[in-house]
Design an enzyme around this catalytic site. Structure first.
Site, PDB file in Angstrom:
ATOM      1  N   GLU A 165       0.813  -1.209   0.000  1.00 35.92           N
ATOM      2  CA  GLU A 165       0.000   0.000   0.000  1.00 35.92           C
ATOM      3  C   GLU A 165       0.849   1.263   0.000  1.00 35.92           C
ATOM      4  OE1 GLU A 165      -2.502  -0.135   3.472  1.00 35.92           O
ATOM      5  OE2 GLU A 165      -2.816  -2.272   3.168  1.00 35.92           O
TER       6      GLU A 165
ATOM      7  N   CYS B  28       3.184   8.298   1.753  1.00 34.99           N
ATOM      8  CA  CYS B  28       3.587   7.358   2.796  1.00 34.99           C
ATOM      9  C   CYS B  28       3.836   6.023   2.102  1.00 34.99           C
ATOM     10  CB  CYS B  28       2.460   7.237   3.820  1.00 34.99           C
ATOM     11  SG  CYS B  28       2.742   5.956   5.047  1.00 34.99           S
TER      12      CYS B  28
ATOM     13  N   CYS C  39       5.359  -7.537   7.828  1.00 37.32           N
ATOM     14  CA  CYS C  39       6.274  -7.040   8.858  1.00 37.32           C
ATOM     15  C   CYS C  39       6.421  -8.116   9.914  1.00 37.32           C
ATOM     16  CB  CYS C  39       5.686  -5.771   9.478  1.00 37.32           C
ATOM     17  SG  CYS C  39       6.749  -4.993  10.718  1.00 37.32           S
TER      18      CYS C  39
ATOM     19  N   CYS D  74       3.691  -5.727  16.438  1.00 34.62           N
ATOM     20  CA  CYS D  74       3.058  -4.745  17.334  1.00 34.62           C
ATOM     21  C   CYS D  74       1.562  -5.041  17.497  1.00 34.62           C
ATOM     22  CB  CYS D  74       3.263  -3.325  16.820  1.00 34.62           C
ATOM     23  SG  CYS D  74       5.004  -2.849  16.759  1.00 34.62           S
TER      24      CYS D  74
ATOM     25  N   CYS E  77      -1.199  -3.081  15.271  1.00 36.41           N
ATOM     26  CA  CYS E  77      -0.920  -2.803  13.857  1.00 36.41           C
ATOM     27  C   CYS E  77      -1.427  -3.906  12.929  1.00 36.41           C
ATOM     28  CB  CYS E  77       0.583  -2.621  13.681  1.00 36.41           C
ATOM     29  SG  CYS E  77       1.050  -2.175  12.010  1.00 36.41           S
TER      30      CYS E  77
ATOM     31  N   GLY F 228       5.710  -2.327   6.926  1.00 42.87           N
ATOM     32  CA  GLY F 228       7.096  -2.755   7.077  1.00 42.87           C
ATOM     33  C   GLY F 228       7.899  -1.935   8.062  1.00 42.87           C
ATOM     34  N   GLU F 229       9.048  -2.472   8.432  1.00 41.37           N
ATOM     35  CA  GLU F 229       9.967  -1.795   9.348  1.00 41.37           C
ATOM     36  C   GLU F 229      11.210  -1.404   8.530  1.00 41.37           C
ATOM     37  OE1 GLU F 229      10.401  -0.436  12.369  1.00 41.37           O
ATOM     38  OE2 GLU F 229      12.445  -0.165  11.662  1.00 41.37           O
TER      39      GLU F 229
ATOM     40  N   SER G 280      10.392   6.189   9.869  1.00 41.27           N
ATOM     41  CA  SER G 280       9.778   5.788  11.133  1.00 41.27           C
ATOM     42  C   SER G 280      10.203   4.375  11.507  1.00 41.27           C
ATOM     43  CB  SER G 280       8.255   5.861  10.987  1.00 41.27           C
ATOM     44  OG  SER G 280       7.621   5.552  12.197  1.00 41.27           O
TER      45      SER G 280
ATOM     46  N   SER H  38       8.714   5.229  16.955  1.00 38.27           N
ATOM     47  CA  SER H  38       7.420   4.784  17.475  1.00 38.27           C
ATOM     48  C   SER H  38       7.628   4.318  18.908  1.00 38.27           C
ATOM     49  CB  SER H  38       6.872   3.645  16.609  1.00 38.27           C
ATOM     50  OG  SER H  38       6.695   4.092  15.291  1.00 38.27           O
ATOM     51  N   LEU H  39       7.418   5.223  19.837  1.00 33.35           N
ATOM     52  CA  LEU H  39       7.704   4.908  21.241  1.00 33.35           C
ATOM     53  C   LEU H  39       6.485   4.236  21.891  1.00 33.35           C
ATOM     54  CD1 LEU H  39      10.050   5.253  23.223  1.00 33.35           C
ATOM     55  CD2 LEU H  39       8.995   7.369  23.999  1.00 33.35           C
ATOM     56  N   HIS H  40       5.370   4.923  21.850  1.00 35.92           N
ATOM     57  CA  HIS H  40       4.063   4.384  22.247  1.00 35.92           C
ATOM     58  C   HIS H  40       3.899   4.032  23.724  1.00 35.92           C
ATOM     59  CE1 HIS H  40       3.427   4.618  18.075  1.00 35.92           C
ATOM     60  NE2 HIS H  40       3.660   3.395  17.707  1.00 35.92           N
TER      61      HIS H  40
ATOM     62  N   ASN I 145      -6.077   4.154  15.384  1.00 31.60           N
ATOM     63  CA  ASN I 145      -7.058   3.739  14.395  1.00 31.60           C
ATOM     64  C   ASN I 145      -7.509   2.332  14.732  1.00 31.60           C
ATOM     65  OD1 ASN I 145      -7.850   5.358  12.075  1.00 31.60           O
ATOM     66  ND2 ASN I 145      -5.644   5.558  11.715  1.00 31.60           N
TER      67      ASN I 145
HETATM   68  N1  SAH Z   1       7.634   0.004  11.364  1.00 32.34           N
HETATM   69  C1  SAH Z   1       7.743   1.434  11.428  1.00 32.34           C
HETATM   70  C2  SAH Z   1       6.966   2.180  10.353  1.00 32.34           C
HETATM   71  C3  SAH Z   1       5.609   1.680   9.974  1.00 32.34           C
HETATM   72  S1  SAH Z   1       4.292   1.986  11.112  1.00 32.34           S
HETATM   73  C4  SAH Z   1       7.365   1.914  12.804  1.00 32.34           C
HETATM   74  O1  SAH Z   1       7.030   1.097  13.658  1.00 32.34           O
HETATM   75  O2  SAH Z   1       7.458   3.102  13.072  1.00 32.34           O
HETATM   76  C5  SAH Z   1       4.007   3.716  11.000  1.00 32.34           C
HETATM   77  C6  SAH Z   1       3.349   4.284  12.248  1.00 32.34           C
HETATM   78  O3  SAH Z   1       1.963   3.883  12.300  1.00 32.34           O
HETATM   79  C7  SAH Z   1       3.989   3.781  13.524  1.00 32.34           C
HETATM   80  O4  SAH Z   1       4.166   4.825  14.435  1.00 32.34           O
HETATM   81  C8  SAH Z   1       2.960   2.778  13.992  1.00 32.34           C
HETATM   82  O5  SAH Z   1       3.105   2.514  15.342  1.00 32.34           O
HETATM   83  C9  SAH Z   1       1.662   3.451  13.614  1.00 32.34           C
HETATM   84  N2  SAH Z   1       0.483   2.585  13.627  1.00 32.34           N
HETATM   85  C10 SAH Z   1       0.402   1.273  13.330  1.00 32.34           C
HETATM   86  N3  SAH Z   1      -0.858   0.816  13.506  1.00 32.34           N
HETATM   87  C11 SAH Z   1      -1.588   1.886  13.903  1.00 32.34           C
HETATM   88  C12 SAH Z   1      -2.968   2.052  14.252  1.00 32.34           C
HETATM   89  N4  SAH Z   1      -3.819   1.042  14.229  1.00 32.34           N
HETATM   90  N5  SAH Z   1      -3.370   3.289  14.622  1.00 32.34           N
HETATM   91  C13 SAH Z   1      -2.496   4.335  14.659  1.00 32.34           C
HETATM   92  N6  SAH Z   1      -1.201   4.227  14.332  1.00 32.34           N
HETATM   93  C14 SAH Z   1      -0.747   3.011  13.973  1.00 32.34           C
END
Ligand code: SAH
Length: 326
Positions: A75, A88, A95, A99, A102, A142-143, A174, A197-199, A273
Site C-alpha cells: 500500500e 507514505c 512485517c 506490534c 498494527c 514494514g519496518e 519511522s 514509534s515509542l508508544h 485507528n
Molecule cells: N515500522 C515502522 C513504520 C511503519 S508503522 C514503525 O514502527 O514506526 C508507521 C506508524 O503507524 C507507527 O508509528 C505505527 O506505530 C503506527 N500505527 C500502526 N498501527 C496503527 C494504528 N492502528 N493506529 C495508529 N497508528 C498506527
C-alpha cells in the site's frame, strides 16, 4: 552503459529519465536513436500495477494498493497538506515486528521491497494521481530499519540531484526502534527526520504493545536515541499512539516527558485507528487533550496528529488485509 559500449554520461541521462517516471525508451529523446533501440530490445520497464484505489471523500487522501511482479501487494498513501503532497510508502511486504495495534504485521513478513519497488511507489502514485510529491514518509507497511540497505539505497536514489532530488529534510523514516539500525543511520549523518514509534514510557507497557521491547528495552533504546541526536544534531520525533487506559494517564505523560526532554524530542500523539482484528480501545479525545496539555505543561513540544483518510482504511496495512491475495 559500459556493457552496451556507451559512455558513462549516458547512464546519468537514463537515470534522469527513469526518475522522471518515463517508461518508454523511445521518448528519451536526448539518447541516440541506436541506443534507444538497444534499450527497447534488451530491457523492459515495468511500473507497478494498480490493484485498488480509494479516495477519501473527507480530505482527498488517496490510498493505493499496488501489485508487485511476484504477485505480492503493498500500500501507498498520498496525503494533501498545505505544505505539499506527502507520500507514505511501504518498505516491506508484511512485517515481523508483531506490534499489538498494527494491521501490517498480522500475516508476518513476506519479503523486503527492493529500492526500485520503493521508487516505483513514488512514480506510480505521481503518475496515477497527477500530483507532484514533495515529502516522503517511510511509515507504510514494514519496518524500514529491518530492510536497511535497500531503504538506504532508495533514499540515495530519490534524493539524487540528477533524479527526483527530494531533499532529505523532506523525508521521515519511522522505526519501532531497532538499535543497530538507529546507530548505523546516525553514522550516515543524513538530514532526514527520524520518527521513533515509542508508544509507551515504561518497559511493562511498551513490551505489552511492542514485542521488540522485550529484547531491547527502553534504556538501551533511549541511549541509542541520545547517540543519534548527538551525532546528527537532528531532533527525533517520538510517535505515541493513544490507547485508552493503557498508556494515556497523566503518570504516563510525566514519564514520557522525562524520557524525551533531555534530547529536545518532539512528541506526536496519534489517535489509535481501530483495526478489526485488534481489540485495543482508542483514547477518547478529551483524554488525548489532557495528555497533550500535561506534556506542554512539562515543557515538551507536542502535536496531535490530524487523522486523514479515516474512510479509506488509510492506517498501516489495512487495505492489504481487506484485499487478501496471499
Ligand atoms: N515500522 C515502522 C513504520 C511503519 S508503522 C514503525 O514502527 O514506526 C508507521 C506508524 O503507524 C507507527 O508509528 C505505527 O506505530 C503506527 N500505527 C500502526 N498501527 C496503527 C494504528 N492502528 N493506529 C495508529 N497508528 C498506527
Amino acid at each position: 552503459m559500459a556493457e552496451l559500449g556507451e559512455p558513462g554520461y549516458r547512464a546519468k541521462q537514463l537515470f534522469s529519465w527513469l526518475s522522471s517516471g518515463e517508461d518508454n525508451f523511445e521518448e528519451m529523446t536526448n539518447l541516440p536513436k541506436s541506443l534507444r533501440e538497444k534499450l527497447s530490445k534488451h530491457c523492459t520497464l515495468r511500473p507497478l500495477h494498480m490493484l485498488r484505489k480509494q479516495v477519501s471523500a473527507l480530505d482527498g487522501t488517496i490510498k493505493y494498493l499496488w501489485q508487485l511482479e511476484d504477485g505480492n501487494a503493498v500500500e501507498t498513501v498520498v496525503m494533501r497538506y498545505h505544505h505539499g503532497n506527502t507520500i507514505c510508502i511501504s518498505t516491506q511486504v508484511g512485517c515481523r515486528m508483531g506490534c499489538a495495534f498494527c494491521a501490517s504485521t498480522l500475516g508476518g513478513l513476506v519479503r523486503n521491497l527492493t529500492p526500485s519497488e520503493m521508487f516505483g511507489e513514488v512514480l506510480a502514485s505521481e503518475r496515477e494521481s497527477g500530483l507532484t510529491i514533495s515529502n516522503i514518509v517511510l511509515m507504510g507497511i514494514g519496518e524500514p530499519l529491518d530492510n536497511y540497505s535497500n531503504v538506504l539505497r532508495f533514499l540515495t536514489l530519490i534524493n539524487h540531484p540528477k533524479g527526483r532530488n527530494i531533499g532529505m529534510r523532506h523525508i521521515s523514516l519511522s522505526t519501532c526502534g531497532l538499535v543497530e539500525g538507529i546507530d548505523a543511520l546516525a553514522e550516515e549523518d543524513l538530514q532526514l527526520t527520524l520518527s521513533l514509534s515509542l508508544h509507551a514510557p515504561d518497559d511493562e507497557t511498551r513490551s505489552r504493545l511492542m514485542p521488540i521491547n522485550r529484547s531491547v528495552g527502553l534504556e538501551k533504546l533511549m541511549r541509542a536515541c541520545v547517540r543519534y541526536y548527538e551525532k546528527t544534531k537532528r531532533r527525533i520525533s517520538f510517535e505515541y499512539i493513544m490507547v485508552d487506559r493503557v498508556n494515556d494517564t497523566l503518570e504516563h505523560a510525566k514519564r514520557l516527558a522525562s524520557l524525551v526532554k533531555p534530547i529536545g524530542g518532539h512528541v506526536n500523539l496519534i489517535p489509535l485507528n481501530r483495526v478489526e482484528e485488534r481489540s485495543l480501545p482508542p483514547s477518547p479525545p478529551e483524554r488525548i487533550a489532557a495528555f497533550s496539555r500535561e506534556l506542554e505543561k512539562l515543557g515538551v513540544n507536542v502535536t496531535v496528529r490530524r487523522s486523514l483518510g479515516g474512510d479509506v482504511d488509510a492506517s498501516c496495512g489495512q487495505l492489504r488485509r481487506k484485499t487478501e491475495i496471499l
